[in-house]
Design a protein around this motif. Structure first.
Motif, PDB file in Angstrom:
ATOM      1  N   LEU B  43      82.936  -1.781  79.942  1.00 41.76           N
ATOM      2  CA  LEU B  43      83.080  -1.452  81.357  1.00 41.76           C
ATOM      3  C   LEU B  43      82.081  -2.327  82.089  1.00 41.76           C
ATOM      4  CD1 LEU B  43      84.498   0.432  83.340  1.00 41.76           C
ATOM      5  CD2 LEU B  43      82.736   2.136  82.894  1.00 41.76           C
ATOM      6  N   VAL B  44      82.618  -3.198  82.954  1.00 41.70           N
ATOM      7  CA  VAL B  44      81.749  -4.192  83.569  1.00 41.70           C
ATOM      8  C   VAL B  44      81.899  -4.116  85.082  1.00 41.70           C
ATOM      9  CG1 VAL B  44      83.443  -6.065  83.478  1.00 41.70           C
ATOM     10  CG2 VAL B  44      81.014  -6.621  83.371  1.00 41.70           C
ATOM     11  N   GLY B  45      80.872  -4.560  85.792  1.00 39.83           N
ATOM     12  CA  GLY B  45      80.923  -4.537  87.253  1.00 39.83           C
ATOM     13  C   GLY B  45      79.517  -4.618  87.792  1.00 39.83           C
ATOM     14  N   GLU B  46      79.416  -4.950  89.087  1.00 40.81           N
ATOM     15  CA  GLU B  46      78.091  -5.070  89.681  1.00 40.81           C
ATOM     16  C   GLU B  46      77.356  -3.740  89.650  1.00 40.81           C
ATOM     17  OE1 GLU B  46      78.289  -7.816  93.514  1.00 40.81           O
ATOM     18  OE2 GLU B  46      80.053  -6.582  93.243  1.00 40.81           O
ATOM     19  N   THR B 243      83.805   3.979  67.652  1.00 40.05           N
ATOM     20  CA  THR B 243      84.591   3.935  68.882  1.00 40.05           C
ATOM     21  C   THR B 243      83.598   3.991  70.027  1.00 40.05           C
ATOM     22  OG1 THR B 243      86.287   5.203  67.744  1.00 40.05           O
ATOM     23  CG2 THR B 243      86.453   5.043  70.142  1.00 40.05           C
ATOM     24  N   THR B 244      83.587   2.948  70.837  1.00 40.24           N
ATOM     25  CA  THR B 244      82.478   2.813  71.782  1.00 40.24           C
ATOM     26  C   THR B 244      82.942   2.549  73.205  1.00 40.24           C
ATOM     27  OG1 THR B 244      81.229   1.784  69.988  1.00 40.24           O
ATOM     28  CG2 THR B 244      80.308   1.575  72.188  1.00 40.24           C
ATOM     29  N   LEU B 245      82.274   3.213  74.153  1.00 40.01           N
ATOM     30  CA  LEU B 245      82.385   2.813  75.548  1.00 40.01           C
ATOM     31  C   LEU B 245      81.106   2.061  75.868  1.00 40.01           C
ATOM     32  CD1 LEU B 245      83.554   2.806  78.398  1.00 40.01           C
ATOM     33  CD2 LEU B 245      82.520   5.049  78.764  1.00 40.01           C
ATOM     34  N   LEU B 246      81.234   0.763  76.069  1.00 33.95           N
ATOM     35  CA  LEU B 246      80.063  -0.084  76.280  1.00 33.95           C
ATOM     36  C   LEU B 246      79.982  -0.473  77.745  1.00 33.95           C
ATOM     37  CD1 LEU B 246      77.741  -1.894  75.203  1.00 33.95           C
ATOM     38  CD2 LEU B 246      79.467  -3.678  74.911  1.00 33.95           C
ATOM     39  N   ILE B 247      78.916  -0.054  78.393  1.00 34.36           N
ATOM     40  CA  ILE B 247      78.751  -0.344  79.810  1.00 34.36           C
ATOM     41  C   ILE B 247      77.709  -1.419  79.975  1.00 34.36           C
ATOM     42  CG2 ILE B 247      77.974   0.607  82.000  1.00 34.36           C
ATOM     43  CD1 ILE B 247      78.995   3.308  81.012  1.00 34.36           C
ATOM     44  N   SER B 248      78.049  -2.435  80.737  1.00 33.73           N
ATOM     45  CA  SER B 248      77.062  -3.478  80.992  1.00 33.73           C
ATOM     46  C   SER B 248      77.462  -4.253  82.222  1.00 33.73           C
ATOM     47  CB  SER B 248      76.970  -4.422  79.795  1.00 33.73           C
ATOM     48  OG  SER B 248      75.986  -5.405  80.036  1.00 33.73           O
ATOM     49  N   HIS B 249      76.485  -4.749  82.949  1.00 36.39           N
ATOM     50  CA  HIS B 249      76.860  -5.673  84.024  1.00 36.39           C
ATOM     51  C   HIS B 249      76.820  -7.101  83.501  1.00 36.39           C
ATOM     52  CE1 HIS B 249      72.351  -5.462  84.911  1.00 36.39           C
ATOM     53  NE2 HIS B 249      72.570  -6.658  84.425  1.00 36.39           N
ATOM     54  N   ASP B 250      76.542  -7.230  82.212  1.00 39.50           N
ATOM     55  CA  ASP B 250      76.383  -8.541  81.602  1.00 39.50           C
ATOM     56  C   ASP B 250      77.675  -8.934  80.880  1.00 39.50           C
ATOM     57  OD1 ASP B 250      75.771 -10.716  80.030  1.00 39.50           O
ATOM     58  OD2 ASP B 250      73.724 -10.024  79.643  1.00 39.50           O
ATOM     59  N   ILE B 251      78.393  -9.873  81.474  1.00 39.43           N
ATOM     60  CA  ILE B 251      79.707 -10.222  80.930  1.00 39.43           C
ATOM     61  C   ILE B 251      79.594 -10.785  79.517  1.00 39.43           C
ATOM     62  CG2 ILE B 251      81.650 -11.825  81.216  1.00 39.43           C
ATOM     63  CD1 ILE B 251      81.694 -11.206  84.078  1.00 39.43           C
ATOM     64  N   ASP B 252      78.511 -11.505  79.237  1.00 39.24           N
ATOM     65  CA  ASP B 252      78.345 -12.065  77.896  1.00 39.24           C
ATOM     66  C   ASP B 252      78.266 -10.971  76.840  1.00 39.24           C
ATOM     67  OD1 ASP B 252      78.485 -14.621  78.744  1.00 39.24           O
ATOM     68  OD2 ASP B 252      76.308 -14.932  78.874  1.00 39.24           O
ATOM     69  N   VAL B 253      77.541  -9.897  77.163  1.00 39.54           N
ATOM     70  CA  VAL B 253      77.432  -8.785  76.220  1.00 39.54           C
ATOM     71  C   VAL B 253      78.802  -8.174  75.970  1.00 39.54           C
ATOM     72  CG1 VAL B 253      76.516  -6.448  75.932  1.00 39.54           C
ATOM     73  CG2 VAL B 253      75.038  -8.264  76.816  1.00 39.54           C
ATOM     74  N   ILE B 254      79.535  -7.960  77.046  1.00 35.24           N
ATOM     75  CA  ILE B 254      80.870  -7.375  76.929  1.00 35.24           C
ATOM     76  C   ILE B 254      81.762  -8.291  76.086  1.00 35.24           C
ATOM     77  CG2 ILE B 254      82.943  -6.727  78.226  1.00 35.24           C
ATOM     78  CD1 ILE B 254      80.767  -4.806  78.855  1.00 35.24           C
ATOM     79  N   ARG B 255      81.684  -9.580  76.376  1.00 35.29           N
ATOM     80  CA  ARG B 255      82.545 -10.533  75.677  1.00 35.29           C
ATOM     81  C   ARG B 255      82.255 -10.520  74.175  1.00 35.29           C
ATOM     82  NH1 ARG B 255      84.446 -15.186  78.921  1.00 35.29           N
ATOM     83  NH2 ARG B 255      82.387 -15.379  79.825  1.00 35.29           N
ATOM     84  N   SER B 256      80.960 -10.382  73.814  1.00 36.39           N
ATOM     85  CA  SER B 256      80.655 -10.416  72.381  1.00 36.39           C
ATOM     86  C   SER B 256      81.066  -9.144  71.654  1.00 36.39           C
ATOM     87  CB  SER B 256      79.165 -10.636  72.105  1.00 36.39           C
ATOM     88  OG  SER B 256      78.488 -11.098  73.204  1.00 36.39           O
ATOM     89  N   LEU B 257      81.117  -8.032  72.344  1.00 34.01           N
ATOM     90  CA  LEU B 257      81.295  -6.774  71.617  1.00 34.01           C
ATOM     91  C   LEU B 257      82.604  -6.045  71.878  1.00 34.01           C
ATOM     92  CD1 LEU B 257      77.689  -5.322  72.002  1.00 34.01           C
ATOM     93  CD2 LEU B 257      78.719  -6.196  69.913  1.00 34.01           C
ATOM     94  N   ALA B 258      83.215  -6.288  73.039  1.00 39.70           N
ATOM     95  CA  ALA B 258      84.333  -5.423  73.415  1.00 39.70           C
ATOM     96  C   ALA B 258      85.670  -5.946  72.920  1.00 39.70           C
ATOM     97  CB  ALA B 258      84.356  -5.262  74.929  1.00 39.70           C
ATOM     98  N   ASP B 259      86.602  -5.022  72.712  1.00 43.11           N
ATOM     99  CA  ASP B 259      87.982  -5.392  72.406  1.00 43.11           C
ATOM    100  C   ASP B 259      88.808  -5.391  73.676  1.00 43.11           C
ATOM    101  OD1 ASP B 259      87.684  -5.332  69.429  1.00 43.11           O
ATOM    102  OD2 ASP B 259      87.114  -3.268  69.913  1.00 43.11           O
ATOM    103  N   VAL B 263      87.213  -3.768  84.521  1.00 42.42           N
ATOM    104  CA  VAL B 263      86.319  -4.301  85.537  1.00 42.42           C
ATOM    105  C   VAL B 263      86.306  -3.324  86.703  1.00 42.42           C
ATOM    106  CG1 VAL B 263      85.847  -6.238  87.073  1.00 42.42           C
ATOM    107  CG2 VAL B 263      86.918  -6.645  84.848  1.00 42.42           C
ATOM    108  N   MET B 264      85.122  -2.873  87.058  1.00 38.25           N
ATOM    109  CA  MET B 264      85.014  -1.814  88.050  1.00 38.25           C
ATOM    110  C   MET B 264      84.388  -2.347  89.325  1.00 38.25           C
ATOM    111  SD  MET B 264      83.601   1.874  87.029  1.00 38.25           S
ATOM    112  CE  MET B 264      83.904   3.282  88.077  1.00 38.25           C
ATOM    113  N   TYR B 265      84.940  -1.909  90.431  1.00 38.29           N
ATOM    114  CA  TYR B 265      84.351  -2.272  91.718  1.00 38.29           C
ATOM    115  C   TYR B 265      84.526  -1.139  92.713  1.00 38.29           C
ATOM    116  CZ  TYR B 265      83.279  -4.562  96.086  1.00 38.29           C
ATOM    117  OH  TYR B 265      82.716  -4.855  97.293  1.00 38.29           O
ATOM    118  N   GLY B 266      83.453  -0.779  93.396  1.00 40.14           N
ATOM    119  CA  GLY B 266      83.541   0.255  94.425  1.00 40.14           C
ATOM    120  C   GLY B 266      84.119   1.550  93.900  1.00 40.14           C
ATOM    121  N   GLY B 267      83.841   1.884  92.657  1.00 45.32           N
ATOM    122  CA  GLY B 267      84.258   3.169  92.110  1.00 45.32           C
ATOM    123  C   GLY B 267      85.610   3.159  91.433  1.00 45.32           C
ATOM    124  N   THR B 268      86.301   2.034  91.467  1.00 41.54           N
ATOM    125  CA  THR B 268      87.616   2.062  90.819  1.00 41.54           C
ATOM    126  C   THR B 268      87.829   0.829  89.946  1.00 41.54           C
ATOM    127  OG1 THR B 268      89.883   2.783  91.213  1.00 41.54           O
ATOM    128  CG2 THR B 268      89.104   0.918  92.530  1.00 41.54           C
TER     129      THR B 268
END
Ligand SMILES: Nc1ncnc2c1ncn2[C@@H]1O[C@H](COP(=O)(O)OP(=O)(O)O)[C@@H](O)[C@H]1O
Ligand code: SF4
Ligand SMILES: [Mg+2]
Lengths: 316, 381
Positions: B43-46, B243-259, B263-268
């Motif tokens: 789960l990524v976003g500012e 089974t993981t929900l990985l939250i990060s604002h760091d796209i590189d982290v998400i890219r390395s770990l997520a399947d 992308v979240m913005y303004g609550g949605t």
């Protein structure tokens, strides 16, 4: 935790001992000097009864000298364990101070326990539920109680005892069988409620507990299914309670002077009051030392608790 | 892929009520997510886009009296499915007047009780969570080993202190902490930041949860330590089939770990789908995702501050969500053919290729569709 706390505690004890010695020296020096400067000839009151124009002459027929010479003389005797004799009663100061000191310790510890007994539930309740009607009422009540002057409240209590129940709490000390009676609880009650400590205790405990309950690690405790109270206990309860108790000992001692006077409680406060009026210098000095020891002991206990709760605190 | 998702979130709304503004802060606004067994959803976003509130809503840990939490959060375990938000709505009544929210009447005690009942045996046990800033997120007064052992005793069949201790040591070794026997006795402040985060991961794993939620697990750590933690999490994912929900604002982290990624913005959710499709070089990015990707060089600089706001303009104030697209005020991909729609009408989250969804008028139109690259990406996946 148990073993890791031993070394810091040993270090603390040496440090505290050093501080205590310096503090006792400083305090006694200051008080001695103030007594020396006290207006009117402080030795005149007894001059009519006994010969001599300074207090060592009164006691020991020592030669008079500059105040610091007298101080050093006094100090030399203290180091040998001799606090001198009361100029009023002639009793040894050391015995008197210990005897009354125990009574005062009893009164202050009892009253602090009573304060805690009231403050803790109110603080926990309001920290948990916020200021609901009940919480608000309890808090307001604690502020009002704490604002009552203890001498006034003390007399009210005595008045009620005499007129409603026909008992005379003032009779304390007259009859040994009354030692364990209700009389001895009354001064504890008055001092516990009115020393001004209750409201501050409620406020401080509530603030600390509420703050700790919003800490990240409390959220983590909930996230792992643990009891948040168990995790909040150390920082949100044990630390603030010891902090408060140590900080309040001087105030409670001050309050004890008044309450002991009102209830005729044979404690150090009453003794100090008498000694001051009689200009009983050796006694005043002895009480000064004892009071300093009291306060320092409170702070020492607080620090030991801090180390036990958080061994790293002493290292940082 | 196994298609009974373990965690399935539908239409999740978490609103905080602002008494002074008489409006809801819509921190999470109609979010849908699902995670299949053994998968990692990123789960990524500012900062401020609602990622943490989403996680806390799942855990029932939202603080500060949310006005409402609605929708459904379904946890499917071998023992069956349960909706973690069941019955919460009964305890709230919202009084509106002319579009203003005059009052949120809530039976907080009953709400709390229902939430606790829903989560009993789940919070900590089936769903465990790792937080940012491990030094403050672990109890600073208690040795980390004992905190891990506590998680073992509370959440697994191991009840004895001695066995729990042995398990805790096992987990400390599992997260590659040297000399677990020694570290066991350290308080969090006696460990380095990276060590402490490992201990926290060990504490979450010690419950042997069905789902792991990691909220910014690398944020605030040094760059090299971050990559060690990412490596560790990658290894653990393989070893333990987490089974993981990985939250990060760091796209590189998400890219390395997520399947899969959302992308979240303004609550949605603005875009979601397989990692390659969403974050890959496919040309099918949502304008917001594209802006995030463009800002990666800045992100590296910003990462050390633990805060991301690299895109021109301000993060959306969710008390005043515009009628049109949430991203419209900051979007640089609006062209004249869609401007009116972007401004006036909120786009739906539409499926452009198997499981790849985008919320943007550029993709919703019957214009030449550029989703082919995404399909390729999926096939490669
Ligand atoms: N307890 C709360 N009360 C009011 N607003 C909150 C609360 N918690 C979070 N918010 C708001 O919700 C929005 C999303 O926050 P968050 O989920 O923490 O963002 P992030 O994506 O950085 O994790 C923010 O604008 C924040 O101000
Ligand atoms: S809908 Fe319009 S404003 Fe929103 S992201 Fe797409 S192009 Fe930009
Ligand atoms: Mg966050």
């Amino acid at each position: 935790m148990q073993t890791s706390a031993l070394k810091p505690i040993a270090r603390l004890l040496t440090k505290e001992l050093l501080i205590a010695v310096l503090l006792l020296l400083g305090v006694s020096l200051v008080v001695f000097f103030i007594l020396y400067l006290a207006p009117g000839n402080p030795f005149a009151t007894l001059a009519g009864k006994r010969a001599g124009s300074n207090w060592h002459q009164i006691q020991d027929n020592e030669p008079s000298g500059a105040w610091y010479a007298q101080y050093l003389h006094w100090l030399g005797r203290v180091v040998q364990g001799d606090l001198g004799h009361s100029t009023r009663s002639g009793l040894p100061v050391f015995n008197e101070v210990i005897k009354t000191g125990l009574n005062t310790a009893f009164l202050t510890i009892g009253s602090i326990l009573l304060t805690l007994l009231l403050a803790v539930p109110i603080a926990v309740y309001t920290a948990r539920k916020g200021l609901t009607a009940i919480g608000w009422g309890l808090t307001a009540g604690s502020y009002i109680l704490a604002a009552l002057p203890s001498f006034w409240f003390g007399y009210i209590v005595i008045y009620i005892c005499i007129h409603q129940f026909g008992v005379f709490p003032l009779a304390f000390g007259a009859d040994a069988s009354q030692w364990r009676g209700i009389y001895f609880l009354l001064p504890v009650l008055v001092l516990g409620l009115c020393s001004g400590t209750l409201s501050e205790m409620v406020r401080y405990l509530r603030e600390e507990l509420s703050r700790v309950l919003t800490e990240d690690y409390i959220r983590t405790a909930r996230a792992k299914g643990a009891s948040i109270w168990k995790h909040a206990l150390r920082e949100g309860f044990v630390l603030p309670v010891t902090e408060m108790v140590a900080a309040k000992i001087p105030f409670v001692l001050g309050g004890a002077v008044v309450v002991e006077q009102v209830f005729n409680w044979p404690g150090m406060g009453r003794l100090a009051w008498q000694a001051a009026q009689d200009r009983d210098f050796p006694m005043i000095m002895g009480i000064t030392l004892m009071a300093a020891v009291f306060v320092r002991t409170g702070s020492l206990i607080k620090q030991v608790v801090h180390i036990c709760v958080n061994p790293r605190a002493s290292q940082e | 892929m196994n298609y009974l998702p373990i965690l399935k979130i539908e239409d999740l709304c978490t609103y905080f009520y602002s008494r002074s503004k008489q409006a809801f802060i819509r921190s999470v606004d109609h979010v849908g997510l699902q995670i299949a067994k053994g998968q990692t959803l990123g789960l990524v976003g500012e900062s401020g886009s609602g990622k943490s509130v989403t996680a806390l809503s799942i855990m029932g840990l939202v603080r500060g009296e949310p006005g409402v939490i609605s929708g459904s959060i379904e946890l499917n375990t071998p023992e069956g499915g349960i909706n973690l938000l069941q019955g919460l709505g009964l305890h709230v009544r919202i009084h509106r007047d002319n579009g203003r929210i005059m009052q949120v009447a809530k039976d907080a005690d009953a709400w709390e009780k229902t939430a606790d009942r829903n989560l009993r045996g789940i919070r900590g046990k089936q769903i465990a969570m790792i937080f940012q800033d491990p030094k403050n997120a672990m109890n600073p007064f208690v040795a980390v080993g004992r905190q891990i052992a506590e998680a073992v005793r509370l959440n697994t069949a191991v009840a004895g202190h001695r066995e729990a201790r042995a398990r805790a040591l096992h987990w400390l070794a599992q997260v590659r902490i040297d000399s677990p026997q020694l570290r066991y006795h350290n308080n969090p402040h006696g460990l380095s930041g990276g060590m402490c985060q490992r201990a926290m991961i060990a504490m979450a794993l010690a419950a042997e949860p069905v789902v792991l939620i990691a909220d910014e697990p690398t944020t605030g750590l040094d760059a090299t330590i971050q990559s060690h933690i990412v490596d560790l999490m990658g290894d653990l994912k393989d070893e333990l089939a987490l089974t993981t929900l990985l939250i990060s604002h760091d796209i590189d982290v998400i890219r390395s770990l997520a399947d899969t990624v959302a992308v979240m913005y303004g609550g949605t959710i603005m875009q979601q789908g397989p990692v390659q499709a969403v974050l890959g070089d496919t040309g099918t990015q949502h304008p917001y995702t594209a802006a995030l990707l463009d800002s990666i060089p800045d992100q590296r600089l910003i990462r050390s501050k633990g805060y991301l706001q690299a895109i021109r303009g301000d993060v959306l104030d969710t008390m005043n969500i515009p009628a049109g697209c949430r991203f419209y005020p900051r979007c640089n991909k609006v062209d004249d053919t869609i401007r009116a729609q972007c401004r006036d009408q909120e786009p739906a989250l539409i499926n452009i290729a198997g499981g790849h969804r985008v919320r943007c008028w550029r993709f919703a139109q019957a214009r030449p569709y550029s989703g082919r690259a995404a399909v390729h990406a999926m096939q490669r996946n």
